[in-house]
Every structure is written in C-alpha cells, then in structure tokens.
Design a protein around this motif. Sequence first.
Motif, mmCIF file in Angstrom:
data_model
loop_
_atom_site.group_PDB
_atom_site.id
_atom_site.type_symbol
_atom_site.label_atom_id
_atom_site.label_comp_id
_atom_site.label_asym_id
_atom_site.label_seq_id
_atom_site.Cartn_x
_atom_site.Cartn_y
_atom_site.Cartn_z
ATOM 1 N N GLN A 511 3.124 -49.659 27.480
ATOM 2 C CA GLN A 511 4.161 -48.655 27.984
ATOM 3 C C GLN A 511 4.490 -49.354 29.594
ATOM 4 O OE1 GLN A 511 2.595 -45.214 29.979
ATOM 5 N NE2 GLN A 511 3.542 -44.386 28.424
ATOM 6 N N PRO A 512 6.906 -49.417 28.698
ATOM 7 C CA PRO A 512 7.820 -49.198 29.566
ATOM 8 C C PRO A 512 8.007 -48.009 29.443
ATOM 9 C CG PRO A 512 8.397 -50.231 26.816
ATOM 10 C CD PRO A 512 6.750 -49.693 27.593
ATOM 11 N N ALA A 513 8.334 -47.863 31.543
ATOM 12 C CA ALA A 513 9.400 -46.732 31.801
ATOM 13 C C ALA A 513 10.389 -47.132 32.218
ATOM 14 C CB ALA A 513 7.818 -45.618 32.432
ATOM 15 N N TYR A 514 10.934 -46.214 32.448
ATOM 16 C CA TYR A 514 12.382 -46.843 33.137
ATOM 17 C C TYR A 514 13.129 -45.671 33.430
ATOM 18 C CZ TYR A 514 14.976 -46.198 28.258
ATOM 19 O OH TYR A 514 15.280 -46.181 26.974
ATOM 20 N N THR A 515 13.806 -45.945 34.440
ATOM 21 C CA THR A 515 15.557 -45.025 35.009
ATOM 22 C C THR A 515 16.622 -46.113 35.005
ATOM 23 O OG1 THR A 515 14.734 -45.365 36.951
ATOM 24 C CG2 THR A 515 14.106 -43.619 36.206
ATOM 25 N N LEU A 516 16.607 -47.381 34.197
ATOM 26 C CA LEU A 516 17.845 -47.814 34.657
ATOM 27 C C LEU A 516 18.986 -47.254 33.290
ATOM 28 C CD1 LEU A 516 16.858 -51.052 32.436
ATOM 29 C CD2 LEU A 516 17.053 -50.965 34.961
ATOM 30 N N ARG A 517 20.170 -47.460 33.883
ATOM 31 C CA ARG A 517 21.474 -47.104 33.169
ATOM 32 C C ARG A 517 22.346 -48.035 32.922
ATOM 33 N NH1 ARG A 517 25.154 -46.572 36.794
ATOM 34 N NH2 ARG A 517 23.777 -48.654 38.129
ATOM 35 N N LYS A 518 22.196 -49.217 33.133
ATOM 36 C CA LYS A 518 22.596 -50.271 31.695
ATOM 37 C C LYS A 518 22.025 -50.637 30.585
ATOM 38 C CE LYS A 518 26.508 -49.663 34.632
ATOM 39 N NZ LYS A 518 27.463 -50.375 36.028
ATOM 40 N N LYS A 519 22.526 -51.354 29.684
ATOM 41 C CA LYS A 519 21.653 -52.547 29.696
ATOM 42 C C LYS A 519 21.087 -53.797 30.448
ATOM 43 C CE LYS A 519 22.878 -52.170 24.446
ATOM 44 N NZ LYS A 519 23.114 -52.496 23.006
ATOM 45 N N PHE A 520 19.713 -54.361 30.327
ATOM 46 C CA PHE A 520 19.659 -55.270 31.765
ATOM 47 C C PHE A 520 19.229 -56.587 30.405
ATOM 48 C CE2 PHE A 520 16.670 -58.396 33.390
ATOM 49 C CZ PHE A 520 18.055 -58.061 34.835
ATOM 50 N N ILE A 521 20.563 -57.202 30.488
ATOM 51 C CA ILE A 521 20.546 -58.910 29.745
ATOM 52 C C ILE A 521 20.217 -60.265 31.290
ATOM 53 C CG2 ILE A 521 21.244 -59.949 27.969
ATOM 54 C CD1 ILE A 521 22.673 -57.804 26.733
ATOM 55 N N PHE A 522 19.296 -60.792 30.435
ATOM 56 C CA PHE A 522 18.987 -62.406 31.329
ATOM 57 C C PHE A 522 20.319 -63.216 30.606
ATOM 58 C CE2 PHE A 522 14.730 -60.950 32.434
ATOM 59 C CZ PHE A 522 15.449 -61.108 33.992
ATOM 60 N N PRO A 523 21.035 -63.365 32.076
ATOM 61 C CA PRO A 523 22.031 -64.576 31.306
ATOM 62 C C PRO A 523 21.232 -65.665 30.235
ATOM 63 C CG PRO A 523 22.551 -64.094 33.162
ATOM 64 C CD PRO A 523 21.068 -62.792 33.350
ATOM 65 N N ILE A 524 21.718 -66.486 29.616
ATOM 66 C CA ILE A 524 21.517 -67.419 28.678
ATOM 67 C C ILE A 524 21.596 -68.906 29.435
ATOM 68 C CG2 ILE A 524 21.105 -68.790 26.525
ATOM 69 C CD1 ILE A 524 22.672 -66.359 25.332
ATOM 70 N N PRO A 525 19.917 -69.588 29.607
ATOM 71 C CA PRO A 525 19.581 -70.676 30.107
ATOM 72 C C PRO A 525 20.244 -71.752 30.160
ATOM 73 C CG PRO A 525 17.846 -68.721 30.398
ATOM 74 C CD PRO A 525 18.845 -68.873 29.800
ATOM 75 N N LYS A 526 20.573 -72.683 30.812
ATOM 76 C CA LYS A 526 21.165 -73.783 30.167
ATOM 77 C C LYS A 526 20.556 -74.622 29.442
ATOM 78 C CE LYS A 526 25.832 -73.839 32.652
ATOM 79 N NZ LYS A 526 26.484 -74.919 33.811
#
Length: 534
Positions: A511-526
Amino acid sequence: MLVDPRQTWGAGRETFCSSNMEDSVSLKFLQQLLLIDENLVAEDVSALKFLCTDLLPFRKLENVKSAVDIFQFLMDEDYLNKEDTFLLAELLYRIKCYPLLMKVGYTKDKVQECLHEKGRVSPYRQMLYELSENITSEMLKDIIFLLQDYLPKRRTTLSALELLIFLEKQGLLSENNVQMLEEVCVHISPDLLETVNCYKRTKVSLPQQENTLPVKESSLSHAGDISVLLTSSQETSIKPVGSSINDEKAASLVQGFSEMSLELPGKFSNVENESKKITSYKMDGPHRGFCLIINNVNFGSSLQERTGSCKDAEELQRVFTWLGLDVKTYRDLTSQQIEDLMLTWQRLPDHKDRDCFICCILSHGDSGAVYGKDAKLVSIRKIMSHFTARQCPQLAEKPKLFFIQACQGKAVQCPVYVEADAQTPALSSMQQSLSPESIPEEADFLLGMATIDGYVSFRHTEQGTWYIQALCSKLRLLVPRGEDILSILTEVNEDVGRRVDRLGTKKQMPQPAYTLRKKFIFPIPKEHPPSQQL
C-alpha cells in the motif's frame, strides 16, 4: 570486412535492405533501424502500429510483423529518411523507449523541445494511447463486458489497443466522436474519464489548425477532419473551457495534446513551458541524494531472526546506487538508535545539494510502527516527521521516499520457506495496542508499505521479502522507460498481489500513500541496470 546484409538479416530484412540500398540510403542508417528493431518487444511494435494509424493505411498496418515493417512503410511515404528521423524519435519517445533515441540522433529533452513544431502524433491518438497504458487487465474485462453488444460473439482475447482499433473500424470511435468511450469510462475509472475529458477540453480550446508540416495525400483519407488554417493576422484567445484545469494530470495532458506542429501564439508557448517546469520534481542537481537502509535481522530472544533480510538490503543498495544515490546501510538498531539516527540525518546540511531523500526500513512491525532490535516499537509517523519542511528545511519541497518492509498486524506462522515479519504473541498488550498512523500531512512525502494495516508481510528465508524484491525488480525494469514512482509502485502492487505461498493460502497487498505534489521520475542512468543476484 563488411558482410552482405542480405546474407544475415533474414528474408524479411532482405527486402527491407535491398529495396532501400537501391535508393542510396546509407547502410549505417539501416543498421541503426535494425538495432532499434532488435531492442523492441512485441508490445512496443503494437504501440508503434497504433501511433502510426493516422499516418499509414489500416490495410498496411494490419500486416505488420515487426518494427522493420513499420520503418519501411514510413520510408516509402517519406516520413522517415536518414536526413529526417524526428518522426521515429517521436514514436520512441511516446512509447517511453528513451535509451533508443540516441540511435536516431536525439535525446529525451531534445524531442520534447521539438514536439511543438515537428510533432506528428495527433492529440486524439495520444489520448487513446494514454488510455491503453492506464487500462488494467481488470478494467479491460469490465470494458469488454459493457461493450459486449458491439463486439463479435466469438472473439479472441483483446488487448486495450486492439479494442480501441476495433471500435475505430466499426465507426464507434473517432477524433470527433468519443461519446461511447466517455460513457464507458464513467463506469470504469475517474482517471480514464479525466483523460477523455482533458482531450475534449483541449480540442475545444485550441484553434483547429492544419499541421504545418507537409501531409501526404495517402494519409488524408484517414487523418480525420481538417479545419481551415488560421492566418497569422488572426488574434486567438486560448482559454480552458468550463472549470479551470488545476490538477497536475490535466495540465500534463494539455501540454501533451498541444505538442502538435501548430503555430500557437507566443504567449501560450510560455504557458506551455511553465507547465513543463511543474510536471515533475527537479532531479538534475549535483547530487541525487542519500538513501538510508536500516536492516534489523537479529532481535535476541524477543523476536524471531529475520533470515533472508540481508538479501533485501543488498538488492536495495545495488539498485539505489545504480540510480545515483549515496547509500548508507545500518544493521540491528534499537528503537532509540533508530530515533537518534533520524535526528542525525535530519540535521545534515548536505541535503541542500541533493534532489531527494530515501529511507528503507527492514524489520518486524505492528500497526503503524516498526521494531528496533530491542523489541520496542518506533512510530513510522515519528520517523518521517524528522524530515518535514519545518524540521528539515534543507529538504523542503524535495521528495522524501520511505519504504517500510514490516508486518502491520499479528504474527502468522507460515510454512518453512515463508516467514512473517511480525511480533511474537509474548509481547506486551500495551505494545500491541498501538493505534494505526499515517504519513504526515506535510507535502512531498511518499510512504511505500509492504502491506496494508492489520496484515502480515512475507519473507522467503533465502530470496528475501516479496515486497522488496518486487520493488527492486520494477525499478530496474521501469526507470529506464521513464516511468514515475507511482506507476512503478502500482506495478509492484500487481507483482506482489499475484504471489502466493507454496500452499496457496496466503496473499499480500502492498500500500503506497503519498503527499507528492509532482511526478517523481528518476533520471535514466547511463549504466545498464544491475542484474538480480540469485
């Protein structure tokens, strides 16, 4: 020594290469296309076919067996050549195959910059593809049930894309007629309905202009209605119709749907650029961030040893190091040591140069809390409260992710290979009565729980826990595709939800719960994702 391509690429590729070599298309360009084809799976090819539906006739696309076939058709129609590869770059961007963009001379950021002027995938096709991406298997069953009167009595299993194509072929769905789609989404999902409504609002709000790039005659028969081109002398006011679109999803859709090659007023372009800035958290700082891993394995005589947990800690360290975080691992901490550690990291000034903060806790647990090795509970809310904007201003407005692998209910005795991360019955009733707690109200938090409140979570004595192993697996798979963290955790839910103990009697749901206001996207590693350690 060069090898004759016709000897190595197979029958289908012989035709592809020989016909184009006669047209003096460079061998290197063709080789790049073949490399792209080799890195695409069947689902990617289906997505490419769908996104090209407005550019190529149905009759051609129906016979497509590989991405090479699509590339050939696009080259035949002069949509793709060695001098102009943007359409292919856009298609790869739309299906989130970002690492392949470099093979046609683009990056993700460069494609985003050019979409406004060069984009060829229509807002309508974008909307349908986004729907297909968000339609789960259960949703698809419900949609097919609702539309059973319009579908063949005898039919093979349809994918979401195949269903949408069928509706288009039957004239039940088109660029100017999404009523049936809207009615279905009302009963299936508010999120799907909002995607359709955003398309409708954008379609009404934006001036209906022709594409400013050349359009081949062969595509006009299936490109939908084309409105009169507005001249530059016309003043156009662009405002959302009805209520304003305040939520991030709608803003993102408006941005995506407007990324056609339309000559929009400069003022709107600035608004679009602002929308891009607020879509996701900033993740391009000098350092990605810190990741703490607390791995409680031994609890003396009070609680059972958590064998297999070290496998989880190792996997987390490898994956988050690959994602660019500085990982610090702590083992067998008491409840007081956990609180002291949180206080130490709360005061760390180095957070100001970091993009995010991540904390993973692997332990036994009860409702809303985790155990220290001294068998005393520490509130999850208290742990997280150390990193609110007030308590840790260096992390204000930055995403803070907490992943908790621990039971949230009573102990369950499992078969030999599966154990429960839970308390023992001998613990005091005072500790067992701790009330459920949730994440703080402050913004920018995400709490990923291995299980819902009141239930146990499961751990293999050698392979680690279901939740952490699924989390690491999905991060390795989906970060390179540019997926945001909530989409990744939804896949984790699906993965863990399918698992069952060897007797087939025990299940688990994270079960994820969140108060994020934006998308959280990891930069793609090289670097390539680390392989899973067996």
